[in-house]
Scaffold this motif. Sequence first.
Motif, PDB file in Angstrom:
ATOM      1  N   GLY A   9     -13.736  40.451 -26.116  1.00  0.00           N
ATOM      2  CA  GLY A   9     -14.896  40.941 -26.818  1.00  0.00           C
ATOM      3  C   GLY A   9     -14.575  42.041 -27.808  1.00  0.00           C
ATOM      4  O   GLY A   9     -13.467  42.561 -27.887  1.00  0.00           O
ATOM      5  N   HIS A  10     -15.597  42.350 -28.564  1.00  0.00           N
ATOM      6  CA  HIS A  10     -15.553  43.384 -29.590  1.00  0.00           C
ATOM      7  C   HIS A  10     -16.320  44.601 -29.090  1.00  0.00           C
ATOM      8  O   HIS A  10     -17.430  44.469 -28.562  1.00  0.00           O
ATOM      9  N   SER A  11     -15.715  45.775 -29.203  1.00  0.00           N
ATOM     10  CA  SER A  11     -16.388  47.034 -28.889  1.00  0.00           C
ATOM     11  C   SER A  11     -16.914  47.027 -27.453  1.00  0.00           C
ATOM     12  O   SER A  11     -16.156  46.775 -26.520  1.00  0.00           O
ATOM     13  N   LEU A  12     -18.222  47.258 -27.253  1.00  0.00           N
ATOM     14  CA  LEU A  12     -18.773  47.267 -25.902  1.00  0.00           C
ATOM     15  C   LEU A  12     -18.565  45.924 -25.206  1.00  0.00           C
ATOM     16  O   LEU A  12     -18.372  45.867 -23.986  1.00  0.00           O
ATOM     17  N   GLY A  13     -18.567  44.829 -25.983  1.00  0.00           N
ATOM     18  CA  GLY A  13     -18.331  43.519 -25.393  1.00  0.00           C
ATOM     19  C   GLY A  13     -16.982  43.427 -24.719  1.00  0.00           C
ATOM     20  O   GLY A  13     -16.839  42.791 -23.662  1.00  0.00           O
ATOM     21  N   GLY A  14     -15.965  44.060 -25.289  1.00  0.00           N
ATOM     22  CA  GLY A  14     -14.652  44.076 -24.669  1.00  0.00           C
ATOM     23  C   GLY A  14     -14.631  44.910 -23.399  1.00  0.00           C
ATOM     24  O   GLY A  14     -13.976  44.542 -22.410  1.00  0.00           O
ATOM     25  N   GLN A  15     -15.364  46.033 -23.408  1.00  0.00           N
ATOM     26  CA  GLN A  15     -15.427  46.860 -22.205  1.00  0.00           C
ATOM     27  C   GLN A  15     -16.073  46.102 -21.048  1.00  0.00           C
ATOM     28  O   GLN A  15     -15.582  46.114 -19.912  1.00  0.00           O
ATOM     29  N   LEU A  16     -17.179  45.412 -21.335  1.00  0.00           N
ATOM     30  CA  LEU A  16     -17.863  44.664 -20.288  1.00  0.00           C
ATOM     31  C   LEU A  16     -17.076  43.432 -19.874  1.00  0.00           C
ATOM     32  O   LEU A  16     -17.170  42.995 -18.715  1.00  0.00           O
ATOM     33  N   ALA A  17     -16.275  42.875 -20.784  1.00  0.00           N
ATOM     34  CA  ALA A  17     -15.380  41.776 -20.399  1.00  0.00           C
ATOM     35  C   ALA A  17     -14.376  42.270 -19.361  1.00  0.00           C
ATOM     36  O   ALA A  17     -14.066  41.563 -18.393  1.00  0.00           O
ATOM     37  N   CYS A  18     -13.869  43.488 -19.536  1.00  0.00           N
ATOM     38  CA  CYS A  18     -12.950  44.072 -18.546  1.00  0.00           C
ATOM     39  C   CYS A  18     -13.652  44.259 -17.209  1.00  0.00           C
ATOM     40  O   CYS A  18     -13.090  43.936 -16.145  1.00  0.00           O
ATOM     41  N   CYS A  19     -14.878  44.770 -17.237  1.00  0.00           N
ATOM     42  CA  CYS A  19     -15.624  44.968 -16.000  1.00  0.00           C
ATOM     43  C   CYS A  19     -15.883  43.640 -15.301  1.00  0.00           C
ATOM     44  O   CYS A  19     -15.714  43.519 -14.078  1.00  0.00           O
ATOM     45  N   HIS A  20     -16.282  42.638 -16.062  1.00  0.00           N
ATOM     46  CA  HIS A  20     -16.554  41.318 -15.475  1.00  0.00           C
ATOM     47  C   HIS A  20     -15.289  40.707 -14.887  1.00  0.00           C
ATOM     48  O   HIS A  20     -15.335  40.114 -13.797  1.00  0.00           O
ATOM     49  N   LEU A  21     -14.190  40.858 -15.590  1.00  0.00           N
ATOM     50  CA  LEU A  21     -12.934  40.299 -15.090  1.00  0.00           C
ATOM     51  C   LEU A  21     -12.541  40.963 -13.768  1.00  0.00           C
ATOM     52  O   LEU A  21     -11.983  40.315 -12.878  1.00  0.00           O
TER      53      LEU A  21
END
Length: 280
Positions: free
Chosen positions: A110-122
């Motif tokens: 993801g981009h920006s916050l999307g990347g942060q939440l991708a890490c959390c989801h993973l």
Amino acid sequence: MSVRATVLPVVARDGHRFAMQARIPASPHSTLIWHGGMGIAARHFIPFADAMAARGVATFVPDWRGLGSSSVRASRTHDWGYRELLTQDLPATEAAIAPHLGDLPRIIGGHSLGGQLACCHLGLAPESATRLWLVASGSPYWRAFPPRTRWWLPMAYRFLPWLADRRGFLPGRSIGFGGNESRSLINDWARSALSGMYAARGMDADLEAAMARIDVDANAVVLAQDWLAPTSSSRYLLSKLPHSRHRIDTLDARALMARPGHFEWMKQPKAVVESLLRPA
């Protein structure tokens, strides 16, 4: 390469409805679920999805709750935070994509916050992907920023939740930061920005511990003039994945053929795509 462009409907368990842009090549070699940044609807990532699909990566970009095709909008009566995104929308996205995945290698990013939440989801669902891709994405933690930015960030991180609580939502379109964002999302985001720790109000899961267990290959792209996600903030985010192997590429104006800022790459994604696909 022949690519099928389609829009997939998604329904979360709580009834939230949204759509997902999909670009599916005839013979994909992998799949990518891509999550956009705060306030950015999925349609803005279509050039990126097209470029990825042309390289054999089936790419799926869902709209965030409150944006684009989403059936809800942030208001005093409609509120949500990281909990709803992580426990409702992201699992629903994966369920909608499942018929198209087969046994292909899976990538999340993801981009920006999307990347942060991708890490959390993973961290919460480690079986969901074997690779992680980040673009202009880093922790908002104020201490992870260069000194010239660091000194004023805590004030912003306290003001934005105050404004969101007072108005019932953050009027991002009016103030020039993000979109019109739900107050709980802004509170969750600001909490991580002030403390450096990820948590979701109303969730029992320890997101920090979950991310620390992730074992994936992570590729990150930093844009040289991106003050919103400088290299230091990307490194801080990746430090939360100590068991993962990661690489950070920095793209300048010459490589990007555009201003290397937080948003410009979305219109000219070729260099970003090549960086993410480059072998380790």
